[in-house]
Design a protein around this motif. Structure first.
Motif, PDB file in Angstrom:
ATOM      1  N   GLY A  92      69.193   1.932  -6.790  1.00 60.92           N
ATOM      2  CA  GLY A  92      69.431   3.128  -5.978  1.00 60.92           C
ATOM      3  C   GLY A  92      70.643   2.980  -5.085  1.00 60.92           C
ATOM      4  O   GLY A  92      71.468   3.889  -4.982  1.00 60.92           O
ATOM      5  N   THR A  93      70.774   1.838  -4.438  1.00 61.67           N
ATOM      6  CA  THR A  93      71.868   1.666  -3.504  1.00 61.67           C
ATOM      7  C   THR A  93      73.200   1.607  -4.236  1.00 61.67           C
ATOM      8  O   THR A  93      74.158   2.285  -3.862  1.00 61.67           O
ATOM      9  CB  THR A  93      71.676   0.372  -2.681  1.00 61.67           C
ATOM     10  OG1 THR A  93      70.348   0.343  -2.184  1.00 61.67           O
ATOM     11  CG2 THR A  93      72.651   0.307  -1.541  1.00 61.67           C
ATOM     12  N   VAL A  94      73.245   0.811  -5.291  1.00 60.72           N
ATOM     13  CA  VAL A  94      74.518   0.673  -6.004  1.00 60.72           C
ATOM     14  C   VAL A  94      74.948   2.021  -6.599  1.00 60.72           C
ATOM     15  O   VAL A  94      76.071   2.485  -6.376  1.00 60.72           O
ATOM     16  CB  VAL A  94      74.392  -0.403  -7.105  1.00 60.72           C
ATOM     17  CG1 VAL A  94      75.612  -0.366  -8.013  1.00 60.72           C
ATOM     18  CG2 VAL A  94      74.231  -1.772  -6.479  1.00 60.72           C
ATOM     19  N   LEU A  95      74.030   2.670  -7.308  1.00 63.58           N
ATOM     20  CA  LEU A  95      74.402   3.937  -7.939  1.00 63.58           C
ATOM     21  C   LEU A  95      74.692   5.011  -6.898  1.00 63.58           C
ATOM     22  O   LEU A  95      75.641   5.781  -7.036  1.00 63.58           O
ATOM     23  CB  LEU A  95      73.294   4.400  -8.890  1.00 63.58           C
ATOM     24  CG  LEU A  95      73.166   3.568 -10.168  1.00 63.58           C
ATOM     25  CD1 LEU A  95      72.042   4.104 -11.041  1.00 63.58           C
ATOM     26  CD2 LEU A  95      74.465   3.565 -10.940  1.00 63.58           C
ATOM     27  N   SER A 114      69.920  10.557 -12.206  1.00 64.10           N
ATOM     28  CA  SER A 114      68.875  10.686 -11.192  1.00 64.10           C
ATOM     29  C   SER A 114      67.938  11.847 -11.528  1.00 64.10           C
ATOM     30  O   SER A 114      66.714  11.728 -11.400  1.00 64.10           O
ATOM     31  CB  SER A 114      69.527  10.870  -9.824  1.00 64.10           C
ATOM     32  OG  SER A 114      68.613  11.370  -8.912  1.00 64.10           O
ATOM     33  N   ASP A 115      68.522  12.958 -11.975  1.00 57.61           N
ATOM     34  CA  ASP A 115      67.699  14.089 -12.414  1.00 57.61           C
ATOM     35  C   ASP A 115      66.741  13.654 -13.510  1.00 57.61           C
ATOM     36  O   ASP A 115      65.557  13.998 -13.523  1.00 57.61           O
ATOM     37  CB  ASP A 115      68.589  15.210 -12.978  1.00 57.61           C
ATOM     38  CG  ASP A 115      69.222  16.029 -11.877  1.00 57.61           C
ATOM     39  OD1 ASP A 115      68.828  15.828 -10.714  1.00 57.61           O
ATOM     40  OD2 ASP A 115      70.109  16.847 -12.180  1.00 57.61           O
ATOM     41  N   LEU A 116      67.312  12.896 -14.448  1.00 56.76           N
ATOM     42  CA  LEU A 116      66.535  12.436 -15.586  1.00 56.76           C
ATOM     43  C   LEU A 116      65.364  11.578 -15.112  1.00 56.76           C
ATOM     44  O   LEU A 116      64.216  11.782 -15.509  1.00 56.76           O
ATOM     45  CB  LEU A 116      67.449  11.624 -16.499  1.00 56.76           C
ATOM     46  CG  LEU A 116      66.857  11.203 -17.827  1.00 56.76           C
ATOM     47  CD1 LEU A 116      66.802  12.404 -18.745  1.00 56.76           C
ATOM     48  CD2 LEU A 116      67.685  10.100 -18.453  1.00 56.76           C
ATOM     49  N   LEU A 117      65.670  10.632 -14.246  1.00 60.28           N
ATOM     50  CA  LEU A 117      64.616   9.744 -13.757  1.00 60.28           C
ATOM     51  C   LEU A 117      63.552  10.538 -13.027  1.00 60.28           C
ATOM     52  O   LEU A 117      62.365  10.234 -13.095  1.00 60.28           O
ATOM     53  CB  LEU A 117      65.206   8.692 -12.812  1.00 60.28           C
ATOM     54  CG  LEU A 117      66.033   7.607 -13.480  1.00 60.28           C
ATOM     55  CD1 LEU A 117      66.610   6.662 -12.435  1.00 60.28           C
ATOM     56  CD2 LEU A 117      65.185   6.838 -14.464  1.00 60.28           C
ATOM     57  N   PHE A 118      64.020  11.599 -12.321  1.00 60.09           N
ATOM     58  CA  PHE A 118      63.058  12.406 -11.581  1.00 60.09           C
ATOM     59  C   PHE A 118      62.123  13.135 -12.539  1.00 60.09           C
ATOM     60  O   PHE A 118      60.931  13.285 -12.289  1.00 60.09           O
ATOM     61  CB  PHE A 118      63.789  13.407 -10.690  1.00 60.09           C
ATOM     62  CG  PHE A 118      62.868  14.352  -9.989  1.00 60.09           C
ATOM     63  CD1 PHE A 118      62.079  13.894  -8.954  1.00 60.09           C
ATOM     64  CD2 PHE A 118      62.778  15.675 -10.374  1.00 60.09           C
ATOM     65  CE1 PHE A 118      61.209  14.745  -8.310  1.00 60.09           C
ATOM     66  CE2 PHE A 118      61.899  16.525  -9.735  1.00 60.09           C
ATOM     67  CZ  PHE A 118      61.123  16.060  -8.702  1.00 60.09           C
ATOM     68  N   ALA A 119      62.698  13.596 -13.680  1.00 62.90           N
ATOM     69  CA  ALA A 119      61.900  14.382 -14.620  1.00 62.90           C
ATOM     70  C   ALA A 119      60.965  13.504 -15.442  1.00 62.90           C
ATOM     71  O   ALA A 119      60.035  13.995 -16.064  1.00 62.90           O
ATOM     72  CB  ALA A 119      62.812  15.185 -15.537  1.00 62.90           C
ATOM     73  N   MET A 148      61.493   4.989  -9.422  1.00 60.65           N
ATOM     74  CA  MET A 148      61.568   5.277  -7.986  1.00 60.65           C
ATOM     75  C   MET A 148      63.005   5.283  -7.472  1.00 60.65           C
ATOM     76  O   MET A 148      63.279   5.789  -6.389  1.00 60.65           O
ATOM     77  CB  MET A 148      60.772   4.234  -7.193  1.00 60.65           C
ATOM     78  CG  MET A 148      59.272   4.317  -7.345  1.00 60.65           C
ATOM     79  SD  MET A 148      58.641   5.960  -7.041  1.00 60.65           S
ATOM     80  CE  MET A 148      58.690   5.994  -5.260  1.00 60.65           C
ATOM     81  N   ALA A 149      63.915   4.691  -8.223  1.00 63.28           N
ATOM     82  CA  ALA A 149      65.310   4.656  -7.763  1.00 63.28           C
ATOM     83  C   ALA A 149      65.889   6.059  -7.637  1.00 63.28           C
ATOM     84  O   ALA A 149      66.808   6.289  -6.857  1.00 63.28           O
ATOM     85  CB  ALA A 149      66.142   3.817  -8.718  1.00 63.28           C
ATOM     86  N   SER A 150      65.323   7.009  -8.395  1.00 64.97           N
ATOM     87  CA  SER A 150      65.840   8.379  -8.387  1.00 64.97           C
ATOM     88  C   SER A 150      66.017   8.933  -6.970  1.00 64.97           C
ATOM     89  O   SER A 150      67.079   9.420  -6.603  1.00 64.97           O
ATOM     90  CB  SER A 150      64.901   9.264  -9.194  1.00 64.97           C
ATOM     91  OG  SER A 150      65.096  10.606  -8.887  1.00 64.97           O
ATOM     92  N   GLY A 151      64.951   8.829  -6.184  1.00 69.22           N
ATOM     93  CA  GLY A 151      65.019   9.356  -4.823  1.00 69.22           C
ATOM     94  C   GLY A 151      66.047   8.615  -3.987  1.00 69.22           C
ATOM     95  O   GLY A 151      66.816   9.218  -3.235  1.00 69.22           O
ATOM     96  N   LEU A 152      66.058   7.301  -4.133  1.00 66.99           N
ATOM     97  CA  LEU A 152      66.967   6.491  -3.324  1.00 66.99           C
ATOM     98  C   LEU A 152      68.420   6.808  -3.675  1.00 66.99           C
ATOM     99  O   LEU A 152      69.281   6.867  -2.793  1.00 66.99           O
ATOM    100  CB  LEU A 152      66.661   5.007  -3.549  1.00 66.99           C
ATOM    101  CG  LEU A 152      67.314   4.056  -2.571  1.00 66.99           C
ATOM    102  CD1 LEU A 152      66.855   4.350  -1.154  1.00 66.99           C
ATOM    103  CD2 LEU A 152      66.994   2.619  -2.916  1.00 66.99           C
ATOM    104  N   ILE A 153      68.677   7.029  -4.955  1.00 62.76           N
ATOM    105  CA  ILE A 153      70.046   7.382  -5.364  1.00 62.76           C
ATOM    106  C   ILE A 153      70.494   8.615  -4.582  1.00 62.76           C
ATOM    107  O   ILE A 153      71.568   8.644  -4.003  1.00 62.76           O
ATOM    108  CB  ILE A 153      70.107   7.675  -6.884  1.00 62.76           C
ATOM    109  CG1 ILE A 153      69.902   6.389  -7.676  1.00 62.76           C
ATOM    110  CG2 ILE A 153      71.442   8.317  -7.249  1.00 62.76           C
ATOM    111  CD1 ILE A 153      69.844   6.600  -9.180  1.00 62.76           C
TER     112      ILE A 153
END
Lengths: 628, 313, 323
Positions: A92-95, A114-119, A148-153
């Motif tokens: 999440g932080t790097v991206l 990120s959208d993809l991970l969220f879906a 979970m990285a989706s939100g952090l991104i």
């Protein structure tokens, strides 16, 4: 609740949370310290006990010690949390940093990801992963971390984007730093708090999810103890005893709480999260305000402020701090009075206090404000309804933010007209058009626009129209032209002058700009460190200021200076509220200072008819008499 | 506005493809042979090969995915390896309980959360602190744990509500609601407190804007400011969060359906996963992804309706 | 153009999302000279400053600094330039990272200099802080410790730490209170006479430009409409836009202010809020200009030297009433 006990409660909760996580760490590293029992040791004679001396947290169906099973299940939980958090935070932080800092295509790509991970249906995918790699906590929690990285991104990207607009990033580029250096030196330290907060949230969610997976039977295989597995076992015997559900449930809840509490504490420290509501509360302590001498003299003034004091609660201690003391001035009908001062002088607080809207949750602590025979300091909610908008209108500095951004300009004006006059919709609409015409916005399209579609000057005109909707006799304008271009400023000032003349509307103009005062104002009230230090006509101020502060302010104005000569400056900075010296508040910066200046509060002294200055040296040169 | 919807829809196609491919690959990695699972351990190798060929399992993975995709586009999601039931039928039948659960839970979480959050922001002080604490404990108790507790109290101790089961809305709305009270009550607190926190932060943020002061100074009553102007401007982030919450409720639904034995999509997926029933699992993934995409679309539409800056872009 | 110029900008254009923000700018700065950039928001003042610093990418034209073409200097070239070409930003709160110590911020322009040891850097940082009137131990503190005026001193110290020859000051006093503003203006003037610095100065407040600048360049919608010695432009503004701008400047003398208000009516056209046409040709000011003719809307005025020693881009500059 005051801030101090609140903070204490918060700190002690944080300490408890840290302690609990410490206990969990012990459970992983040295389980022997917490329990001497074997988690797999069965004792069918002691089946389904509640807490006993033998089994502190009772036993399960097979008579296994629940405490021991809980303790020995901790390792899996914490390992899973660690894996998920590390994966999510790194990814999440790097991206997020890359997307937010570089923008463009890279940003678009990361956001799609990120959208993809969220879906991704997280738990279903976890089920798939868990059945692909049965009983492998590491892989399951790695997958969970990725999801979970989706939100952090998103969070990191948003913060980085706003960071990118900061001038220190530009300064670092000018200094020749590489992008990597800028991200490392400037972006990461600023984001650290944010990332920790998010990480603690992810940790909390991971604990719950992991327990859920084990509950569904996708955890480590039995008989190995896991928290979720214990709950599943508890469910099986629920009809006989609900007790076995309790210890694992409590363990999950406490661990989640601990993570959340620590995250909250970090957030408070890093952001100072409390914001300041601009919606003032009704003042319930009206009657307790020391009454100023209610001025009943038959002067024609539309507004008569006497001895007005105001206090604002401190942001940390919440203790009220006096920011305006003993402000007195008056405004005649149709007159334009400038309230001048530097930031922190109390000019805005004074103006808003007249409206009963002392900012920052503050209150008027003394004095009176007579508006057409009504003391506003003691006005009831019902009386205010007739004053705000109908008696006194208000225009703020930032015109772009002065109207509700989600409604069309015309609709907001019409609503204001209806509120003040009670006319029907059709009439209100045409009145709104008239108001816009009055501020020289004759294009009918303006009414159909949203505030963000107007230029700065047009938005300020619309804001003035809004303040005129109730045909007020007094307009309070707080730095109405500060954010505008020079030519636009000139036209807005001309507009205010014309409106004041045509409607014989008085104007209280709050400003830091002497040029604006010279162009527009009939009289001036100069404030310094929460006090009125000089009150005079505009001509008097510019031709012969009496207070050393007014004089120094004028002298420091570059438009009055001679090219090539250094500007005469006032040394140092104005004292902030709470640090005001005894006696004259200007004493430390004044070239005329004497011991007497610091001896006692300096009163306002009259040096010409109606003109006063708060300086004892005025009296030396003039036949000045003290006034209130 | 239309462009926004179209762009969103266009984007959802590759999203579906990637997610289904991902789950397809993952599922194919599941150890154990599907053919052997069907035929039992005593089957002869030739029999197994025959079944494998019949199921297309001897083809390369991408080939398998493409043929699955080809059929899926025509609405044919295959049939369950274990029961032979048509997956589309099975999944369609399972949709109603899950959608009922997450819709009711989202709605009640929205109403409760927004009310609490706005009140705490406007009143401040103790109530704000209370919402903070409540939101932590609300998030701290996992939905399925709460579900177990609710069953223990309201179904076992005092049998006010059924512990398990689901009734179609069409057959009896009253019983439908009755059956869903406990599941919704279990799913709601976590969601409601998350909403409350967001509503509180968003409201505080709007309360700090200049137009609030301008309105109050020009005589707009407090209530009008709060309920007509502040709420509208604070709605954006709250709606976003409601989207996230309802998507995450899908996850919670898997567990809660399990506890209450609701015949929903989530429990179907859980069972399919534990039985390596690939087509059913894949069908569930498609439906779950579609639901999330629809939620995202709804959120975008509401945002656009609320915020002229989005709408007029 | 003189070969002694420190900065030489010719026909510089910058476009943002396809729209020209700067359109054929010519500008020079001599060593030890202050050039003031004047114009309203959207005129391109900041973009010009950013283009010189490599923070905005030019689409055409040339920027020559100290005899060296830096128009498309890469990261390495910029790093070498960073000592001699520096900037002071508008917002003293945003220009210092609150999470880093003052010393770290000040050392940044020195980081790439291999010839400096850590001790050298510390020494230079403290020297620079003392030069702007702050104690050397300020390096150990965080920005939150300092007031707006002090922060702007720190920002100036950061610009000075590598001994620059040109400092770009983008609205350096706009965010400051009047009494503090005067201190910073004096500091900038002192540093110039002490160190022989050149400044490219933009300021919202025309009085600040008038006080500090030797020459002034008036920008309007990305073009230079007038440039010349400050006192000449101030006393005899030639371009109608310059006249309007100067007439709009607040005068801190009530008598003059009232006279100016009357005079202003003559200069301003009466249309309020009318959007400027997106025309390619013609004078960009024509739609607001009280003196505009039909040809002003089609023919682009060329910058032309005047007998006063200024350069003016107006088709009717010889026909306008004298001021």
């Amino acid at each position: 609740m005051t801030r101090a006990p609140r903070q204490l409660a918060r700190t002690s909760l944080t300490v408890l949370a840290t302690l609990w996580l410490g206990v969990l760490a012990v459970a992983v590293l040295a389980p022997g310290l917490l329990t001497g029992r074997d988690p797999l040791e069965q004792d069918l004679t002691a089946s389904l006990q509640t807490a006993t001396g033998e089994h502190l947290l009772g036993t399960d169906r097979l008579g296994r010690d629940l405490l021991s099973r809980l303790v020995h299940g901790t390792g899996t939980v914490l390992w899973g949390v660690a894996v998920a958090v590390v994966v999510a935070v790194v990814l999440g932080t790097v991206l997020g940093l890359i997307a937010g800092y570089f923008g463009g295509l890279l940003d678009a790509a990361v956001m799609r990801l990120s959208d993809l991970l969220f879906a991704v249906p997280g738990i279903i995918l976890l089920l798939v992963v868990a059945s692909t790699f049965p009983n492998d906590v590491t892989i399951a929690m790695t997958a969970f971390g990725v999801i979970m990285a989706s939100g952090l991104i998103r969070v990191v990207r948003g913060a980085t984007r706003s960071l990118r607009a900061e001038q220190f990033i530009a300064a670092a580029k000018v200094a020749g730093l590489s992008d990597a250096q800028i991200l490392w030196r400037h972006a990461l330290p600023r984001l650290l708090g944010l990332v920790i907060v998010q990480a603690s949230l992810i940790a909390a969610v991971t604990v719950v999810t992991q327990a859920g997976l084990a509950f569904l039977g996708f955890g480590p295989p039995p008989p190995a103890p896991t928290w979720g597995g214990l709950m599943d076992e508890g469910r099986a015997v629920m009809a006989q005893s609900a007790w076995p559900l309790l210890p694992p449930g409590a363990a999950v809840a406490l661990t989640v709480l601990a993570f959340l509490l620590i995250g909250d504490a970090v957030r408070d420290r890093t952001t100072g999260a409390w914001s300041t509501s601009k919606l003032a509360r009704p003042n319930r302590r009206r009657s307790r305000i020391a009454s100023g001498e209610a001025d009943v003299s038959a002067s024609p003034a539309v507004l008569k402020v006497r001895g007005l004091s105001a206090a604002i609660p401190d942001r940390v201690t919440f203790a009220p701090r006096t920011v305006v003391t003993d402000a007195s001035f008056e405004i005649d009908p149709g007159e334009i009075v400038g309230l001048v001062g530097e930031s922190g002088s109390g000019k805005t607080v004074t103006a808003l206090s007249v409206l009963g809207l002392t900012p920052g949750g503050g209150t008027v602590t003394g004095g009176s404000c007579m508006f057409e025979g009504l003391d506003l300091v003691r006005a009831t909610a019902r009386q205010w309804r007739d004053v705000r908008g109908r008696g006194i209108g208000y225009v703020a500095q930032d015109s772009a933010l002065s109207l509700d951004p989600s409604l069309r300009v015309g609709a907001q004006l019409a609503a204001a007209v209806r509120r003040h006059t009670g006319v029907n919709r059709r009439v209100a609409r045409s009145r709104a058009a008239e108001l816009l015409a009055a501020v020289e916005l004759t294009d009918p399209a303006v009414a159909r626009r949203y505030p963000h579609q107007l230029s700065g000057g047009m938005a300020q005109r619309a804001a003035i129209a809004y303040a005129l909707a109730g045909s007020p006799r007094l307009l309070i304008a707080d730095e109405p032209t500060t954010a505008l271009d020079m030519t636009v400023q000139a036209s807005i000032l001309a507009l205010l002058r014309r409106l004041s003349r045509d409607r014989s509307m008085a104007v209280l103009l709050v400003t830091h700009d002497l040029g604006v005062v010279a162009q527009l104002c009939d009289r001036v009230v100069v404030m310094y460190a929460g006090q009125v230090v000089e009150r005079c006509t505009t001509d008097e101020l510019f031709t012969g200021p009496r207070h050393p502060y007014s004089a120094a302010l004028l002298a420091a104005d570059p438009s009055r200076a001679r090219f090539g000569q250094p500007l005469p400056v006032i040394a140092g900075t104005a004292p902030v509220p709470g640090a005001w010296p005894r006696g004259c508040r200007m004493a430390d910066r004044c070239s005329l200072v004497t011991d007497q200046c610091r001896a006692a509060e300096v009163p306002l002294l009259e040096y010409a008819h109606g003109s006063v200055a708060r300086c004892i040296r005025v009296a030396e040169r003039q036949d000045a008499v003290p006034v209130s | 506005m239309t462009r926004l919807v179209l762009r969103r829809l266009a984007w959802s196609v590759p999203m579906l493809l990637v997610i289904t491919l991902l789950s397809f690959v993952l599922v194919s990695l599941i150890p154990g042979d599907t053919a052997r699972a069907i035929l039992g351990p005593s089957a002869a190798p030739e029999q197994i090969d025959a079944v494998r060929a019949q199921l297309g399992l001897d083809q390369p993975l991408l080939q398998q995915y493409l043929s699955w995709l080809g059929r899926a586009i025509r609405g044919d999601l295959g049939s369950s390896l274990l029961t032979g039931v048509d997956v589309s039928q099975l999944v369609n039948a399972r949709l109603a309980p899950t959608l009922s659960l997450i819709t009711l839970a989202t709605l009640s979480a929205g109403v409760i959360g927004v009310t609490l959050g706005v009140q705490s922001a406007v009143r401040g002080g103790r109530l704000g602190r209370l919402v903070d604490l409540a939101s932590m404990s609300g998030l701290a108790v996992p939905g399925f744990a709460l579900a177990l507790l609710l069953v223990a109290v309201f179904a076992v101790r005092w049998p006010l509500f059924p512990a398990t089961g689901y009734v179609d809305f069409a057959s009896s709305p009253g019983q439908w609601l009755h059956a869903l009270v406990l599941p919704v009550a279990a799913a709601c607190p976590g969601a409601a407190t998350a909403v409350a926190k967001q509503a509180r932060d968003a409201t505080l943020d709007v309360l700090d804007r200049e137009f609030v002061r301008v309105m109050q100074a020009n005589g707009v009553p407090r209530r009008t400011i709060i309920y007509r102007h502040v709420l509208r401007n604070a709605a954006g982030p709250v709606v976003s969060l409601l989207g996230v919450v309802s998507a995450s409720l899908l996850g919670a639904a898997v567990l809660i359906e399990n506890v209450f034995a609701l015949p929903g999509l989530g429990s179907a997926a859980a069972v399919a996963a534990s039985q390596h029933d690939l087509p059913v699992l894949q069908g569930a993934v498609v439906y779950f992804t579609l639901i999330v995409i629809v939620i995202g679309l709804l959120v975008d539409l509401v945002q656009a309706w609320l915020d002229p800056k989005v709408r007029l872009r | 153009m003189s070969s002694h110029d420190l900065l030489e900008i010719s026909s510089l254009s910058v476009a943002y999302q396809g729209r020209p923000v700067l359109d054929g700018i010519d500008l020079t700065i001599a060593p030890g000279e202050t050039v003031g950039l004047v114009g309203e928001s959207g005129a391109g003042k900041s973009t010009l400053a950013w283009a010189v610093l490599g923070l905005a990418r030019p689409s055409a034209g040339r920027i020559v600094f100290d005899g060296q073409d830096i128009t498309r200097a890469g990261r390495r070239g910029r790093r070498l330039l960073s000592s001699s070409l520096q900037m002071v930003f508008q917002d003293p709160y945003s220009s210092l990272n609150p999470a880093r110590r003052i010393g770290d911020a000040l050392a940044e322009p020195l980081l790439h200099r291999r010839d400096l040891s850590r001790a050298d850097r510390t020494r230079l940082v403290e020297e620079s802080l003392r030069r702007v009137g702050l104690p050397g131990d300020a390096a150990q503190r965080f920005p939150a410790h300092f007031s707006g005026g002090q922060r702007q001193r720190i920002a100036i110290a950061r610009a000075l730490v590598g001994s620059p020859r040109l400092v770009i000051c983008d609205e350096p006093v706009t965010a400051l209170d009047l009494s503090v503003q005067a201190q910073i203006i004096n500091l900038l003037a002192e540093l110039q006479s002490e160190l022989g610095l050149s400044y490219l100065l933009t300021a919202h407040d025309l009085a600040v430009v008038r006080h500090l600048a030797h020459r002034v360049v008036v920008l309007h919608r990305g073009r230079v409409v007038e440039s010349g010695p400050t006192d000449v432009v101030w006393t005899r503004p030639a371009h109608p836009y310059t006249r309007a701008l100067l007439a709009a400047a607040p005068v801190t003398d009530p008598v003059a202010a009232r006279a100016a208000a009357a005079a202003r009516e003559a200069v301003f056209s009466t249309t309020v809020g009318s959007a400027p046409p997106e025309s390619a040709g013609g004078c960009a000011y024509a739609h607001r200009c009280a003196f505009a003719e039909a040809r002003c809307r089609v023919e682009r005025p060329v910058p032309t030297p005047t007998p006063d020693g200024t350069v003016v881009a107006c088709l009717r500059q010889d026909e306008l009433p004298a001021r």
